[in-house]
Design a protein around this motif. Sequence first.
Motif, PDB file in Angstrom:
ATOM      1  N   LEU A  96      -7.874   5.032  -8.657  1.00 33.84           N
ATOM      2  CA  LEU A  96      -6.811   4.535  -7.782  1.00 33.84           C
ATOM      3  C   LEU A  96      -6.111   5.678  -7.059  1.00 33.84           C
ATOM      4  O   LEU A  96      -5.836   5.596  -5.855  1.00 33.84           O
ATOM      5  CB  LEU A  96      -5.794   3.725  -8.591  1.00 33.84           C
ATOM      6  N   THR A  97      -5.826   6.751  -7.772  1.00 35.32           N
ATOM      7  CA  THR A  97      -5.152   7.903  -7.165  1.00 35.32           C
ATOM      8  C   THR A  97      -6.029   8.530  -6.083  1.00 35.32           C
ATOM      9  O   THR A  97      -5.548   8.874  -4.989  1.00 35.32           O
ATOM     10  CB  THR A  97      -4.803   8.950  -8.234  1.00 35.32           C
ATOM     11  N   HIS A  98      -7.317   8.668  -6.377  1.00 36.63           N
ATOM     12  CA  HIS A  98      -8.243   9.252  -5.412  1.00 36.63           C
ATOM     13  C   HIS A  98      -8.317   8.410  -4.138  1.00 36.63           C
ATOM     14  O   HIS A  98      -8.193   8.945  -3.019  1.00 36.63           O
ATOM     15  CB  HIS A  98      -9.638   9.360  -6.041  1.00 36.63           C
ATOM     16  N   LYS A 136      -6.464   7.590   1.644  1.00 46.77           N
ATOM     17  CA  LYS A 136      -6.049   6.557   2.601  1.00 46.77           C
ATOM     18  C   LYS A 136      -6.986   5.355   2.636  1.00 46.77           C
ATOM     19  O   LYS A 136      -7.174   4.747   3.688  1.00 46.77           O
ATOM     20  CB  LYS A 136      -5.927   7.141   4.021  1.00 46.77           C
ATOM     21  N   ILE A 137      -7.588   5.027   1.511  1.00 46.90           N
ATOM     22  CA  ILE A 137      -8.431   3.835   1.428  1.00 46.90           C
ATOM     23  C   ILE A 137      -7.536   2.665   0.999  1.00 46.90           C
ATOM     24  O   ILE A 137      -6.989   2.681  -0.098  1.00 46.90           O
ATOM     25  CB  ILE A 137      -9.572   4.013   0.405  1.00 46.90           C
ATOM     26  N   PRO A 138      -7.364   1.644   1.846  1.00 49.41           N
ATOM     27  CA  PRO A 138      -6.482   0.522   1.492  1.00 49.41           C
ATOM     28  C   PRO A 138      -6.996  -0.229   0.268  1.00 49.41           C
ATOM     29  O   PRO A 138      -8.190  -0.506   0.153  1.00 49.41           O
ATOM     30  CB  PRO A 138      -6.525  -0.377   2.741  1.00 49.41           C
ATOM     31  N   ARG A 148       4.911  -0.027 -14.782  1.00 47.87           N
ATOM     32  CA  ARG A 148       4.165   1.096 -14.181  1.00 47.87           C
ATOM     33  C   ARG A 148       4.316   1.086 -12.658  1.00 47.87           C
ATOM     34  O   ARG A 148       3.358   0.811 -11.921  1.00 47.87           O
ATOM     35  CB  ARG A 148       2.690   1.011 -14.569  1.00 47.87           C
ATOM     36  N   PRO A 149       5.502   1.366 -12.158  1.00 52.64           N
ATOM     37  CA  PRO A 149       5.745   1.291 -10.705  1.00 52.64           C
ATOM     38  C   PRO A 149       4.883   2.247  -9.889  1.00 52.64           C
ATOM     39  O   PRO A 149       4.460   1.906  -8.778  1.00 52.64           O
ATOM     40  CB  PRO A 149       7.238   1.627 -10.580  1.00 52.64           C
ATOM     41  N   LYS A 150       4.602   3.437 -10.401  1.00 50.00           N
ATOM     42  CA  LYS A 150       3.792   4.397  -9.641  1.00 50.00           C
ATOM     43  C   LYS A 150       2.368   3.895  -9.472  1.00 50.00           C
ATOM     44  O   LYS A 150       1.806   3.919  -8.370  1.00 50.00           O
ATOM     45  CB  LYS A 150       3.784   5.759 -10.338  1.00 50.00           C
ATOM     46  N   LEU A 151       1.774   3.420 -10.564  1.00 52.69           N
ATOM     47  CA  LEU A 151       0.402   2.924 -10.515  1.00 52.69           C
ATOM     48  C   LEU A 151       0.278   1.717  -9.594  1.00 52.69           C
ATOM     49  O   LEU A 151      -0.586   1.678  -8.700  1.00 52.69           O
ATOM     50  CB  LEU A 151      -0.059   2.546 -11.927  1.00 52.69           C
ATOM     51  N   LEU A 208     -15.148   3.048 -15.444  1.00 54.08           N
ATOM     52  CA  LEU A 208     -14.832   3.508 -14.097  1.00 54.08           C
ATOM     53  C   LEU A 208     -15.082   5.001 -13.938  1.00 54.08           C
ATOM     54  O   LEU A 208     -15.187   5.500 -12.815  1.00 54.08           O
ATOM     55  CB  LEU A 208     -13.372   3.173 -13.758  1.00 54.08           C
ATOM     56  N   LEU A 209     -15.179   5.722 -15.044  1.00 58.78           N
ATOM     57  CA  LEU A 209     -15.497   7.149 -14.971  1.00 58.78           C
ATOM     58  C   LEU A 209     -16.897   7.378 -14.406  1.00 58.78           C
ATOM     59  O   LEU A 209     -17.190   8.457 -13.880  1.00 58.78           O
ATOM     60  CB  LEU A 209     -15.394   7.795 -16.355  1.00 58.78           C
TER      61      LEU A 209
END
Length: 224
Positions: free
Chosen positions: A85-87, A92-94, A113-116, A200-201
Amino acid sequence: MDGTVLDSEHMYHKIIKEICDKFNKKYTNDLEIKMYGETDRAICLTIVKELKLPISAAEFELQLEHLAQNLLPSAPIQIGAERLLTHLHDCKIPMALATNSTEQAVRLHATARPKLFGMFHHKVSVTDPEVAKGKPNPDIYLVAASRFRDKPKPIQCLVFEDSAIGVTAANEAGMQVVMIPDPRLDREQTRQATLVLRSLLDFKPELFGLPPFDAIPTRKSRID
């Protein structure tokens, strides 16, 4: 959300088992696997009917919501989910969250988890007013796609799923789907996915035309 972004699916079914135990009814592994990815309402209707519980499906759902409210926000993040998700967010991938869970459940997790959850452009739940039917129907994914700014065609969308029900919904929507199934799922239930991974790894974004993990974003986004 549950089972793909968060390792909450097992916790959820543990809660269901506890409710069934109160009535001396056995929530079997076979029944649990059958319920993977279903809506709360479908789960409650099926369990009350199949186990012949002495309460209504509505009452079962109330107990489930009450217990889940206290326990689910502590669910750990699935292995590799935060990295992916971070990557994608930094590149800039929606991204959208499309879930068979209720809006209330999404809010619980987003508050924890507001950041995630802030990395998603938008979130679509099964209780969204524009969603007529939950997965395995395609509504949730089609609504999610329609709310991106550039209105992508279904074939331009990539779905991540852990359940056979979710894979069916993605296929019905005309989207590609990467499946990270529970190891207990029968292999037959994974055959409709575009790609099946252990975690997902193992996902390689470049296989779907996305920036590889070693790509340097043009400008890093900041999530407050």
